[in-house]
Design an enzyme around this catalytic site. Structure first.
Site, PDB file in Angstrom:
ATOM      1  N   THR A 114      12.558  -6.702 -11.278  1.00 44.62           N
ATOM      2  CA  THR A 114      11.938  -7.992 -11.366  1.00 44.62           C
ATOM      3  C   THR A 114      10.735  -8.097 -10.491  1.00 44.62           C
ATOM      4  O   THR A 114      10.848  -7.792  -9.068  1.00 44.62           O
ATOM      5  CB  THR A 114      13.032  -8.966 -10.932  1.00 44.62           C
ATOM      6  OG1 THR A 114      14.252  -8.674 -11.860  1.00 44.62           O
ATOM      7  CG2 THR A 114      12.621 -10.428 -11.077  1.00 44.62           C
ATOM      8  N   SER A 142      -3.479  -3.525  -0.880  1.00 44.93           N
ATOM      9  CA  SER A 142      -2.224  -4.155  -0.341  1.00 44.93           C
ATOM     10  C   SER A 142      -2.819  -5.673   0.135  1.00 44.93           C
ATOM     11  O   SER A 142      -3.976  -5.761   1.024  1.00 44.93           O
ATOM     12  CB  SER A 142      -1.863  -3.385   1.124  1.00 44.93           C
ATOM     13  OG  SER A 142      -0.786  -4.068   1.706  1.00 44.93           O
ATOM     14  N   ALA A 143      -2.009  -6.677  -0.219  1.00 42.76           N
ATOM     15  CA  ALA A 143      -2.209  -7.902  -0.106  1.00 42.76           C
ATOM     16  C   ALA A 143      -2.486  -8.559   1.365  1.00 42.76           C
ATOM     17  O   ALA A 143      -3.435  -9.196   1.764  1.00 42.76           O
ATOM     18  CB  ALA A 143      -1.268  -8.869  -0.682  1.00 42.76           C
ATOM     19  N   HIS A 144      -1.696  -8.017   2.208  1.00 41.79           N
ATOM     20  CA  HIS A 144      -1.779  -8.496   3.663  1.00 41.79           C
ATOM     21  C   HIS A 144      -2.979  -8.003   4.650  1.00 41.79           C
ATOM     22  O   HIS A 144      -3.367  -8.432   5.364  1.00 41.79           O
ATOM     23  CB  HIS A 144      -0.361  -8.157   4.422  1.00 41.79           C
ATOM     24  CG  HIS A 144      -0.394  -6.733   4.697  1.00 41.79           C
ATOM     25  ND1 HIS A 144      -0.335  -6.064   6.083  1.00 41.79           N
ATOM     26  CD2 HIS A 144       0.441  -5.773   4.188  1.00 41.79           C
ATOM     27  CE1 HIS A 144      -0.009  -4.924   5.989  1.00 41.79           C
ATOM     28  NE2 HIS A 144       0.223  -4.660   4.852  1.00 41.79           N
ATOM     29  N   CYS A 179       0.552   1.228  12.049  1.00 43.53           N
ATOM     30  CA  CYS A 179       1.717   1.724  11.409  1.00 43.53           C
ATOM     31  C   CYS A 179       2.390   2.639  12.344  1.00 43.53           C
ATOM     32  O   CYS A 179       3.637   3.064  12.115  1.00 43.53           O
ATOM     33  CB  CYS A 179       1.441   2.558   9.889  1.00 43.53           C
ATOM     34  SG  CYS A 179       0.710   1.238   9.001  1.00 43.53           S
ATOM     35  N   GLN A 235      -7.617  -0.365   3.304  1.00 45.45           N
ATOM     36  CA  GLN A 235      -8.580  -0.790   4.400  1.00 45.45           C
ATOM     37  C   GLN A 235     -10.059  -1.365   3.860  1.00 45.45           C
ATOM     38  O   GLN A 235     -10.605  -1.884   4.947  1.00 45.45           O
ATOM     39  CB  GLN A 235      -8.745  -0.037   5.471  1.00 45.45           C
ATOM     40  CG  GLN A 235      -7.509   0.396   6.097  1.00 45.45           C
ATOM     41  CD  GLN A 235      -7.127  -0.499   6.957  1.00 45.45           C
ATOM     42  OE1 GLN A 235      -7.914  -1.410   7.793  1.00 45.45           O
ATOM     43  NE2 GLN A 235      -5.959  -0.557   7.522  1.00 45.45           N
ATOM     44  N   ASN A 284      -8.164   3.670   8.456  1.00 45.89           N
ATOM     45  CA  ASN A 284      -7.624   2.707   9.103  1.00 45.89           C
ATOM     46  C   ASN A 284      -7.978   2.737  10.576  1.00 45.89           C
ATOM     47  O   ASN A 284      -7.728   1.705  11.500  1.00 45.89           O
ATOM     48  CB  ASN A 284      -6.095   2.432   8.916  1.00 45.89           C
ATOM     49  CG  ASN A 284      -5.486   3.836   8.727  1.00 45.89           C
ATOM     50  OD1 ASN A 284      -5.777   4.882   8.076  1.00 45.89           O
ATOM     51  ND2 ASN A 284      -4.424   4.056   9.331  1.00 45.89           N
ATOM     52  N   GLY A 326       0.986  -1.250   0.083  1.00 44.05           N
ATOM     53  CA  GLY A 326       0.041  -0.058  -0.093  1.00 44.05           C
ATOM     54  C   GLY A 326       0.750   1.196  -0.108  1.00 44.05           C
ATOM     55  O   GLY A 326       0.650   2.137  -0.632  1.00 44.05           O
ATOM     56  N   THR A 327       1.912   1.273   0.836  1.00 41.07           N
ATOM     57  CA  THR A 327       2.719   2.566   0.988  1.00 41.07           C
ATOM     58  C   THR A 327       3.436   2.716  -0.379  1.00 41.07           C
ATOM     59  O   THR A 327       3.202   3.975  -0.880  1.00 41.07           O
ATOM     60  CB  THR A 327       3.813   2.298   1.748  1.00 41.07           C
ATOM     61  OG1 THR A 327       3.371   1.870   3.214  1.00 41.07           O
ATOM     62  CG2 THR A 327       4.920   3.405   2.127  1.00 41.07           C
TER      63      THR A 327
HETATM   64  N1  PLP Z   1      -3.045   2.724   3.629  1.00 42.63           N
HETATM   65  C1  PLP Z   1      -3.771   2.570   4.621  1.00 42.63           C
HETATM   66  C2  PLP Z   1      -5.074   2.924   4.833  1.00 42.63           C
HETATM   67  C3  PLP Z   1      -3.024   1.552   5.465  1.00 42.63           C
HETATM   68  O1  PLP Z   1      -3.891   1.217   6.606  1.00 42.63           O
HETATM   69  C4  PLP Z   1      -1.892   1.265   5.413  1.00 42.63           C
HETATM   70  C5  PLP Z   1      -1.432   0.036   6.298  1.00 42.63           C
HETATM   71  O2  PLP Z   1      -1.671  -0.186   7.191  1.00 42.63           O
HETATM   72  C6  PLP Z   1      -1.268   1.281   4.160  1.00 42.63           C
HETATM   73  C7  PLP Z   1      -1.754   2.294   3.463  1.00 42.63           C
HETATM   74  C8  PLP Z   1       0.335   0.875   4.062  1.00 42.63           C
HETATM   75  O3  PLP Z   1       0.145  -0.441   3.347  1.00 42.63           O
HETATM   76  P1  PLP Z   1       1.417  -1.417   3.407  1.00 42.63           P
HETATM   77  O4  PLP Z   1       1.613  -1.753   4.738  1.00 42.63           O
HETATM   78  O5  PLP Z   1       1.093  -2.533   2.465  1.00 42.63           O
HETATM   79  O6  PLP Z   1       2.539  -0.619   2.828  1.00 42.63           O
END
Ligand code: PLP
Length: 335
Positions: A185, A147-149, A273, A127, A99, A18-19
């Protein structure tokens, strides 16, 4: 959940999460549209740090940045975007679900306003994907981060969906991978895991939303009913089904987090985070909550593995823990 992976695969660029997707959207559009003179960027004030810190970096390099306020429910009112957007605006970025408090933003309406002014619309759907149905066409966005996780896929994999024709410059330069939009890659194992997780999430998003939503509602209502001096932060609806954010009067959130951790219960103060920092939540501050409440709030979020028994456990433990913490500071709270 329909992410339209199959619809037009060329619109998806895989990233490290996501970042990176948020960085790609903001920096990529800022750079692509710079020659047009559109040097104004808009986001909400409750975005994730991946958006806010990126915008701060762009502001230092001369871009004008406007952060939209939110109301007491944590929602961006479309009228605030109407006032802020100009013919110079390159991109509007407003997250789909927050989030920390889970509130869902009126993205489709905001996208209409952005596009009416010739600006691109980005939403950080990290989210919401996997928690509720997400459809890029219905949202009317040009770019969407995931974001996959966050939907039980592997860590370190994500994607930016880029509508065909949207002008975005690559931020990772090098070879011609991903149709020259992200060099390097590909993380094949991570991407394969993301695909499987997305398929599974798509299959059960409706049933899981109901199951997890019922657990969350029970957790929330039991806490609010049985722990004196508690209040819900944000609104019940519209909200993703897994998140609740509750303030506990006269409690230091960090102490509550540690006490719950000792019982094997993981909660967070602010976003996961930014946990580890003692900064009051920028989201709760933006909602206008008074200073003690921005520091005595915790976020509880549920996922696929959580059960009714676990909710009952938390509900059984919390009143005693809160009483004990308050007795340490000799604080009396009216029931
Ligand atoms: N954006 C939101 C709203 C999030 O909640 C998060 C992570 O918690 C991110 C971005 C960042 O995602 P990643 O951990 O995959 O970099």
């Amino acid at each position: 959940m329909r992410i339209y992976f199959d619809h037009n695969a060329t619109e998806v660029v895989f990233t490290s999460g996501g970042t990176e997707s948020d960085n790609f959207a903001l920096r990529g559009v800022a750079e692509a549209l710079e020659p047009t003179g559109r040097r104004h960027l808009i986001a909400s004030s409750i975005e994730h740090e991946a958006v806010l810190v990126t915008l701060r970096a762009l502001a230092r390099r001369g871009w004008k940045v406007t952060l939209l306020p939110v109301d007491a429910s944590g929602i961006v009112q479309p009228a605030t975007l109407e006032q802020a957007v100009t013919a110079d605006t390159a991109i509007v970025s407003v997250m789909h679900a927050n989030n920390e408090i889970g509130t869902i933003q009126p993205v489709a309406e905001l996208a209409r306003i952005a596009r009416a002014h010739g600006a691109l619309m980005h939403t950080d759907a990290v989210q919401s994907i996997g928690k509720i149905a997400v459809d890029v066409r219905t949202l009317g966005v040009d770019l969407l981060s995931l974001s996959a996780h966050k939907f039980n896929g592997p860590k370190g994999a994500g994607a930016l969906w880029i509508k065909r024709g949207a002008r975005v410059t690559s931020i990772v330069t090098g070879g011609k991978h991903e149709r020259s939009r992200r060099a390097g890659t590909e993380n094949v194992a991570g991407i394969a895991g993301l695909g499987v997780a997305a398929k599974l999430a798509a299959k059960k998003v409706t049933t899981e939303a109901l199951r997890i939503g019922a657990l969350r509602d029970r957790l929330e209502s039991e806490i609010l009913a049985h722990v004196p001096g508690t209040a819900l932060n944000g609104v019940r609806e519209p909200r993703v089904p897994n998140t609740t954010n509750i303030s506990f009067e006269a409690i230091e959130a960090e102490s509550l987090l540690i006490a719950l951790d000792l019982e094997g219960v993981a909660v967070s103060t602010g976003s996961a985070c930014s946990s580890g920092t003692l900064e009051p939540s920028h989201v709760l501050r933006a909602m206008g909550l008074p200073s003690p409440r921005t520091q005595n709030s915790i976020r509880l979020s549920l996922g696929a593995g959580n059960t009714e028994a676990e909710v009952d456990f938390v509900v059984s433990k919390l009143p005693g823990i809160v009483d004990k913490l308050r007795s340490l500071t000799r604080t009396k709270v009216r029931a």
